[in-house]
Design a protein around this motif. Structure first.
Motif, PDB file in Angstrom:
ATOM      1  N   ARG A   1      -7.283   8.038  10.282  1.00 12.39           N
ATOM      2  CA  ARG A   1      -7.660   8.208   8.884  1.00 12.39           C
ATOM      3  C   ARG A   1      -6.816   7.326   7.963  1.00 12.39           C
ATOM      4  NH1 ARG A   1      -9.258  14.544   7.677  1.00 12.39           N
ATOM      5  NH2 ARG A   1     -10.727  14.794   9.426  1.00 12.39           N
ATOM      6  N   VAL A   2      -5.540   7.165   8.294  1.00 11.82           N
ATOM      7  CA  VAL A   2      -4.678   6.273   7.516  1.00 11.82           C
ATOM      8  C   VAL A   2      -5.245   4.853   7.550  1.00 11.82           C
ATOM      9  CG1 VAL A   2      -2.420   5.139   7.480  1.00 11.82           C
ATOM     10  CG2 VAL A   2      -2.557   7.624   7.733  1.00 11.82           C
TER      11      VAL A   2
ATOM     12  N   GLY B   1       0.807  -1.209   0.000  1.00 13.28           N
ATOM     13  CA  GLY B   1       0.000   0.000   0.000  1.00 13.28           C
ATOM     14  C   GLY B   1       0.837   1.254   0.000  1.00 13.28           C
ATOM     15  N   GLY B   2       0.262   2.308  -0.533  1.00 16.57           N
ATOM     16  CA  GLY B   2       0.920   3.611  -0.518  1.00 16.57           C
ATOM     17  C   GLY B   2      -0.101   4.709  -0.333  1.00 16.57           C
ATOM     18  N   ILE B   3       0.267   5.741   0.421  1.00 14.91           N
ATOM     19  CA  ILE B   3      -0.630   6.870   0.653  1.00 14.91           C
ATOM     20  C   ILE B   3       0.101   8.174   0.384  1.00 14.91           C
ATOM     21  CG2 ILE B   3      -1.896   8.189   2.404  1.00 14.91           C
ATOM     22  CD1 ILE B   3      -2.682   5.600   3.732  1.00 14.91           C
ATOM     23  N   GLU B   4      -0.515   9.020  -0.426  1.00  6.10           N
ATOM     24  CA  GLU B   4      -0.075  10.404  -0.592  1.00  6.10           C
ATOM     25  C   GLU B   4      -0.983  11.239   0.293  1.00  6.10           C
ATOM     26  OE1 GLU B   4      -0.664  14.053  -3.706  1.00  6.10           O
ATOM     27  OE2 GLU B   4      -0.295  12.075  -4.593  1.00  6.10           O
TER      28      GLU B   4
ATOM     29  N   SER C   1      -7.953  14.741   4.205  1.00  4.38           N
ATOM     30  CA  SER C   1      -6.623  15.162   4.645  1.00  4.38           C
ATOM     31  C   SER C   1      -6.050  14.200   5.678  1.00  4.38           C
ATOM     32  CB  SER C   1      -6.698  16.562   5.241  1.00  4.38           C
ATOM     33  OG  SER C   1      -5.516  16.891   5.949  1.00  4.38           O
ATOM     34  N   THR C   2      -4.732  14.011   5.609  1.00  4.56           N
ATOM     35  CA  THR C   2      -4.034  13.222   6.626  1.00  4.56           C
ATOM     36  C   THR C   2      -2.810  13.983   7.154  1.00  4.56           C
ATOM     37  OG1 THR C   2      -2.941  12.032   4.803  1.00  4.56           O
ATOM     38  CG2 THR C   2      -4.795  10.931   5.866  1.00  4.56           C
TER      39      THR C   2
END
Length: 416
Positions: free
Chosen positions: A51-52, A9-12, A37-38
């Protein structure tokens, strides 16, 4: 060895919205979602991590992945995560509070994420949105930064800076501090219309009482549009914006590993932010700004400007895989689209750092363009994407502006 059953997984993570991507062990993207928003500084650490977790769970659900699946690795490229020591602490917190989230976690800044997405062995990301910022990552992992200090201390070449420069020219003209090299009639009309004011005194409440940085920055697209329509004063302001962005690259030049110039396309520069939509207007100033200006600056002989075609969440998955010591298959060519290619002529010399930035006849001979790439950038050159003119007409208007600004800038450059 490739294991297609693994999930990465990846989060921007941004200040207004975020993106999450899930990729299988073969490098195939199986889902991509937008979320809230994170930014931990805006939300607090507890809400940020919550939130993540939810972003990943939502992505699993849409992809048809069982909710109790533990990711092999999760990479996070988050706004506000600039300090390595703090990021390490946050990684440990995530693993402790959400042990079923991922076996490996790595966190870095959203700026770094753009390079991880678009550059295989390192490069530069140059951001020009409301603000500006540049980050260099060398093949050995060594980094260098320039800019990113906010609208009070910096952000040169960003939308706020360009807009504020336009407003200041009008104030300085009426105070008789400068005589602008071009008529400001169109610029004045654009500024007064944007802020809905009748004279410069109306600007005071926008600058102080009800200051809104995004409102200010929104003026830049209108200045760019006026420049595309042929106004030389607005064209000069956009030139100054390009020059300021180019200076970010020349400032980083002393720290660039020579290996980054060895590929066919040379140094790869990822361009991020809405101001780059006006590349054709920025280009002449950018090329003047890139060449050496300070004593320790060095020439940047070959580079390619590219834009990302995917979110930085993809680069975050690559970083997560590396943290897990897994060789995740990837094709960087699918993550970027070229805007412009540059090859410096061998006979060029450095600019005197004491001189004010201005157009020179060298500007036209300092680069080579791939025809297809150049045409693409022309198509995307109109601000707000409203390119009702043909490419030829737009290029002709821009070239006319450039020629007129060149002739007058040499005589009386605008004060910095």
């Amino acid at each position: 060895m490739v294991n297609a059953d693994l999930i990465f997984g990846g989060i921007e993570g941004g200040g207004t919205h975020s993106w999450v991507v899930l990729v299988n062990g073969s490098g195939h993207k199986i889902v991509e979602l937008e979320g809230p928003s994170t930014n931990k500084w805006l939300l607090g650490e507890v809400e940020c991590l919550k939130r993540v977790w939810q972003l990943v769970q939502d992505a699993k659900k849409q992809a048809g992945v069982p909710s109790d699946t533990v990711l092999e690795a999760l990479g996070l490229c988050m706004s506000g995560c600039e300090e390595e020591e703090t990021n390490k602490e946050l990684e440990a917190t995530i693993l402790a509070q959400y042990p079923s989230l991922a076996r490996h976690v790595t966190i870095t800044s959203d700026t770094y994420g753009s390079i991880a997405t678009g550059c295989q062995k390192g490069g530069i990301v140059l951001i020009s949105g409301t603000g500006s910022n540049a980050l260099l990552v060398n093949p050995n992992g060594r980094i260098a930064r320039c800019g990113g200090w906010g609208h009070i201390l910096g952000d040169e070449g960003g939308a706020f800076w360009i807009a504020a420069r336009g407003v200041k020219i009008l104030f300085d003209e009426e105070d008789n501090l400068i005589d602008p090299i071009f008529s400001t009639e169109k610029l004045r009309s654009v500024v007064y219309s944007h802020f809905d004011i009748k004279d410069r005194y109306g600007m005071l409440e926008h600058a102080y009482t009800y200051f809104d940085k995004s409102k200010y920055a929104g003026l830049t697209s209108k200045i760019g549009k006026a420049a595309m329509e042929g106004d030389p004063m607005c064209g000069r302001i956009m030139y100054d914006g390009g020059y300021a962005l180019g200076r970010h690259i020349s400032a980083l030049s002393r720290n660039i590993d020579s290996d980054l110039f060895m590929t066919e396309n040379g140094l790869q520069i990822v361009c991020a932010g809405s101001v780059w939509k006006s590349w054709e207007l920025l280009r002449p100033g950018f090329l003047d700004g890139v060449k050496p200006h300070c004593e320790k600056d060095v020439p940047v002989p070959k580079f390619t400007l590219v834009k990302l075609t995917v979110t930085s969440a993809m680069g975050a998955t690559y970083m997560g895989a590396e943290k897990a010591s897994y060789n995740l298959p990837r094709d960087y060519s699918k993550n970027v689209s070229p805007i412009f290619k540059y090859l410096q002529s061998s006979h060029l010399t450095s600019t005197d750092p004491q001189k004010s930035p201005s157009f020179t006849s060298e500007c036209e001979s300092r680069y080579t363009t791939d025809t297809e790439v150049h045409n693409e950038s022309s198509t995307n050159g109109s601000v707000n994407g409203e390119n009702g003119h043909t490419n030829g007409k737009i290029n002709g208007q821009v070239n006319d502006i450039i020629l007129e600004i060149k002739s007058k800038a040499m005589e009386k450059p605008i004060s910095a």
